[in-house]
Design a protein around this motif. Structure first.
Motif, mmCIF file in Angstrom:
data_model
loop_
_atom_site.group_PDB
_atom_site.id
_atom_site.type_symbol
_atom_site.label_atom_id
_atom_site.label_comp_id
_atom_site.label_asym_id
_atom_site.label_seq_id
_atom_site.Cartn_x
_atom_site.Cartn_y
_atom_site.Cartn_z
ATOM 1 N N PHE A 121 0.827 -1.211 0.000
ATOM 2 C CA PHE A 121 0.000 0.000 0.000
ATOM 3 C C PHE A 121 0.862 1.263 0.000
ATOM 4 O O PHE A 121 0.558 2.235 -0.707
ATOM 5 N N LEU A 122 1.920 1.286 0.804
ATOM 6 C CA LEU A 122 2.768 2.473 0.883
ATOM 7 C C LEU A 122 3.460 2.739 -0.450
ATOM 8 O O LEU A 122 3.711 3.901 -0.805
ATOM 9 N N ARG A 123 3.780 1.680 -1.183
ATOM 10 C CA ARG A 123 4.359 1.847 -2.518
ATOM 11 C C ARG A 123 3.352 2.466 -3.471
ATOM 12 O O ARG A 123 3.678 3.360 -4.254
ATOM 13 N N TRP A 124 2.107 1.980 -3.398
ATOM 14 C CA TRP A 124 1.052 2.571 -4.221
ATOM 15 C C TRP A 124 0.820 4.032 -3.843
ATOM 16 O O TRP A 124 0.599 4.879 -4.720
ATOM 17 N N LEU A 125 0.872 4.327 -2.547
ATOM 18 C CA LEU A 125 0.697 5.703 -2.082
ATOM 19 C C LEU A 125 1.804 6.599 -2.627
ATOM 20 O O LEU A 125 1.545 7.717 -3.096
ATOM 21 N N TRP A 126 3.040 6.130 -2.585
ATOM 22 C CA TRP A 126 4.153 6.918 -3.099
ATOM 23 C C TRP A 126 4.006 7.172 -4.599
ATOM 24 O O TRP A 126 4.246 8.285 -5.073
ATOM 25 N N ASN A 127 3.603 6.162 -5.360
ATOM 26 C CA ASN A 127 3.397 6.334 -6.796
ATOM 27 C C ASN A 127 2.330 7.386 -7.063
ATOM 28 O O ASN A 127 2.487 8.239 -7.955
ATOM 29 N N SER A 128 1.239 7.349 -6.305
ATOM 30 C CA SER A 128 0.170 8.335 -6.498
ATOM 31 C C SER A 128 0.633 9.738 -6.137
ATOM 32 O O SER A 128 0.272 10.714 -6.813
ATOM 33 N N ILE A 129 1.431 9.864 -5.071
ATOM 34 C CA ILE A 129 1.937 11.178 -4.673
ATOM 35 C C ILE A 129 2.848 11.751 -5.752
ATOM 36 O O ILE A 129 2.733 12.937 -6.126
ATOM 37 N N VAL A 130 3.752 10.931 -6.289
ATOM 38 C CA VAL A 130 4.655 11.395 -7.344
ATOM 39 C C VAL A 130 3.873 11.835 -8.577
ATOM 40 O O VAL A 130 4.122 12.907 -9.155
ATOM 41 N N LEU A 131 2.895 11.025 -8.981
ATOM 42 C CA LEU A 131 2.086 11.364 -10.145
ATOM 43 C C LEU A 131 1.266 12.637 -9.908
ATOM 44 O O LEU A 131 1.178 13.500 -10.792
ATOM 45 N N ASN A 181 -7.716 9.744 -8.118
ATOM 46 C CA ASN A 181 -8.796 8.778 -8.334
ATOM 47 C C ASN A 181 -8.759 8.125 -9.708
ATOM 48 O O ASN A 181 -9.570 7.213 -9.962
ATOM 49 N N GLU A 182 -7.867 8.572 -10.590
ATOM 50 C CA GLU A 182 -7.871 8.069 -11.965
ATOM 51 C C GLU A 182 -7.531 6.582 -12.001
ATOM 52 O O GLU A 182 -6.586 6.125 -11.368
ATOM 53 N N TYR A 183 -8.304 5.840 -12.790
ATOM 54 C CA TYR A 183 -8.164 4.387 -12.819
ATOM 55 C C TYR A 183 -7.796 3.851 -14.199
ATOM 56 O O TYR A 183 -6.949 2.967 -14.333
ATOM 57 N N LEU A 184 -8.420 4.389 -15.245
ATOM 58 C CA LEU A 184 -8.302 3.816 -16.580
ATOM 59 C C LEU A 184 -6.868 3.833 -17.097
ATOM 60 O O LEU A 184 -6.306 2.795 -17.473
ATOM 61 N N GLU A 232 2.731 -4.722 -10.177
ATOM 62 C CA GLU A 232 2.288 -4.299 -8.850
ATOM 63 C C GLU A 232 3.105 -3.157 -8.266
ATOM 64 O O GLU A 232 2.595 -2.319 -7.530
ATOM 65 N N THR A 233 4.398 -3.099 -8.590
ATOM 66 C CA THR A 233 5.261 -2.068 -8.006
ATOM 67 C C THR A 233 4.999 -0.680 -8.587
ATOM 68 O O THR A 233 5.384 0.315 -7.987
ATOM 69 N N THR A 234 4.360 -0.618 -9.753
ATOM 70 C CA THR A 234 4.095 0.679 -10.382
ATOM 71 C C THR A 234 2.631 1.095 -10.276
ATOM 72 O O THR A 234 2.259 2.145 -10.791
ATOM 73 N N TYR A 235 1.800 0.294 -9.618
ATOM 74 C CA TYR A 235 0.398 0.645 -9.473
ATOM 75 C C TYR A 235 0.226 1.925 -8.666
ATOM 76 O O TYR A 235 0.999 2.217 -7.753
ATOM 77 N N THR A 236 -0.811 2.664 -9.005
ATOM 78 C CA THR A 236 -1.259 3.771 -8.162
ATOM 79 C C THR A 236 -2.253 3.222 -7.144
ATOM 80 O O THR A 236 -2.539 2.021 -7.112
ATOM 81 N N LEU A 237 -2.794 4.101 -6.316
ATOM 82 C CA LEU A 237 -3.760 3.648 -5.322
ATOM 83 C C LEU A 237 -5.015 3.074 -5.972
ATOM 84 O O LEU A 237 -5.554 2.068 -5.501
ATOM 85 N N ALA A 238 -5.466 3.686 -7.068
ATOM 86 C CA ALA A 238 -6.652 3.171 -7.754
ATOM 87 C C ALA A 238 -6.384 1.780 -8.315
ATOM 88 O O ALA A 238 -7.211 0.866 -8.184
ATOM 89 N N GLY A 239 -5.227 1.596 -8.947
ATOM 90 C CA GLY A 239 -4.870 0.285 -9.449
ATOM 91 C C GLY A 239 -4.656 -0.722 -8.339
ATOM 92 O O GLY A 239 -5.001 -1.907 -8.474
ATOM 93 N N GLY A 240 -4.094 -0.277 -7.225
ATOM 94 C CA GLY A 240 -3.880 -1.162 -6.094
ATOM 95 C C GLY A 240 -5.184 -1.639 -5.486
ATOM 96 O O GLY A 240 -5.321 -2.804 -5.104
ATOM 97 N N SER A 245 -10.794 -0.948 4.276
ATOM 98 C CA SER A 245 -9.709 -0.318 5.032
ATOM 99 C C SER A 245 -8.798 0.474 4.098
ATOM 100 O O SER A 245 -8.418 1.612 4.398
ATOM 101 N N ALA A 246 -8.457 -0.125 2.972
ATOM 102 C CA ALA A 246 -7.619 0.566 1.992
ATOM 103 C C ALA A 246 -8.343 1.789 1.432
ATOM 104 O O ALA A 246 -7.734 2.855 1.243
ATOM 105 N N ALA A 247 -9.637 1.661 1.161
ATOM 106 C CA ALA A 247 -10.408 2.778 0.622
ATOM 107 C C ALA A 247 -10.457 3.945 1.606
ATOM 108 O O ALA A 247 -10.350 5.118 1.210
ATOM 109 N N ILE A 248 -10.614 3.644 2.890
ATOM 110 C CA ILE A 248 -10.623 4.699 3.915
ATOM 111 C C ILE A 248 -9.266 5.399 3.954
ATOM 112 O O ILE A 248 -9.181 6.636 4.011
ATOM 113 N N LEU A 249 -8.182 4.638 3.913
ATOM 114 C CA LEU A 249 -6.835 5.223 3.942
ATOM 115 C C LEU A 249 -6.581 6.072 2.708
ATOM 116 O O LEU A 249 -5.926 7.116 2.790
ATOM 117 N N VAL A 250 -7.084 5.637 1.552
ATOM 118 C CA VAL A 250 -6.916 6.409 0.314
ATOM 119 C C VAL A 250 -7.628 7.754 0.412
ATOM 120 O O VAL A 250 -7.149 8.776 -0.108
#
Length: 281
Positions: free
Chosen positions: A70-80, A212-215, A224-232, A250-255
């Motif tokens: 999850f933290l990896r996905w969070l970091w990817n989303s923050i960078v993007l 929130n972008e998913y597509l 998996e290592t490059t997923y964003t939070l939506a992909g995760g 739980s993940a949705a609340i944290l997002v």
């Protein structure tokens, strides 16, 4: 108290009650998700509806933070998100100011062209962008995704910021020029501070879009290592045999928490930034 005032207060009371009920109805899914994320049960459908968690536990949050990337996905989303906001706003502020203040040949056609581009669904460009990214070796590359997001949101940002720049009196700029201000000083020291509410709100809307972008995120990020939070979040529910709704909620609340924090911080800018930007086209 006369009858007119009684009717007025009665009407306001009924209206407030209706609004409270509507707000509560809107909160029902969120409250249920929160209760489910704190519950020890393994399914959202195996038991009855309840706002209070059954077997209160933080195990789901521990699992999502410790056992899932999850933290990896969070970091990817923050960078993007940060990269997109910086690039999109740098381009949008300058373009919106030019469209608002300068009269040049093709200006109206350019604005209409941007509106037409914004009308096409994103999915129509997926195949062409995928082939282009494969040729340029930008698949699984955050910079490529930032370019897509920035290009997509520049159109909206230009329209919103232009409307706000149109509301700033030209006389302020003329007075600054008389005092000897250059074009760059005029933009940085006069226009940008005046347009701060609109710039902040537009930046946050760009941030929310990326968050929130998913597509695009699931199409151009392939592991998996490059997923964003939506992909995760999608990955958590991809396997029917290991699916866990409490873990997912739980993940949705944290997002949602970072966006809620940002929203409350800039809340005082929301009304002026949105309404003034929509006054003129």
């Amino acid at each position: 108290m006369n009858k007119r005032k009684i009717k007025k207060y009665a009407g306001l009371t009924i209206l407030n009650i209706v609004f409270i009920i509507l707000c509560f109805c809107g909160l029902v899914p969120i409250l249920y998700a929160l209760a489910l994320s704190l519950s020890s049960q393994t399914s959202a459908l195996s038991s009855g509806f309840a706002f209070l968690p059954k077997g209160l536990t933080f195990e789901n949050y521990r699992r999502i933070l410790m056992e899932e990337p999850f933290l990896r996905w969070l970091w990817n989303s923050i960078v993007l998100a940060v990269g997109t906001v910086i690039i999109a706003m740098m381009c949008s502020v300058s373009c919106a100011y030019v469209f608002s203040r300068y009269r040049f040949k093709g200006r109206i056609q350019a604005i209409r062209g941007l509106l037409i581009l914004n009308a096409f669904p994103q999915i129509l460009t997926m195949f062409a962008i995928f082939r282009l990214f494969k040729t340029l070796n930008l698949l699984n590359n955050r910079f490529g995704l930032i370019l897509i997001y920035a290009g997509t949101m520049c159109i909206f940002s230009i329209q919103n910021l232009k409307g706000y720049f149109d509301t700033i009196p030209v006389e302020i700029e003329e007075a600054s020029k008389i005092d000897g201000a250059s074009e760059m000083q005029l933009l940085w020291k006069i226009i940008l501070p005046l347009a701060k509410p609109s710039i902040i709100v537009t930046s946050v809307m760009v941030l929310i879009f990326v968050w929130n972008e998913y597509l695009f995120a699931t199409t151009f990020m392939l592991n998996e290592t490059t997923y964003t939070l939506a992909g995760g979040l999608y990955q958590l529910q991809a396997n029917d045999y290991s699916r866990s709704w409490p873990l997912f909620t739980s993940a949705a609340i944290l997002v949602s928490i970072p966006i809620l924090i940002v929203f409350f911080v800039i809340q005082r800018h929301m009304v002026s930034g949105l309404t003034a930007g929509g006054v003129k086209g």
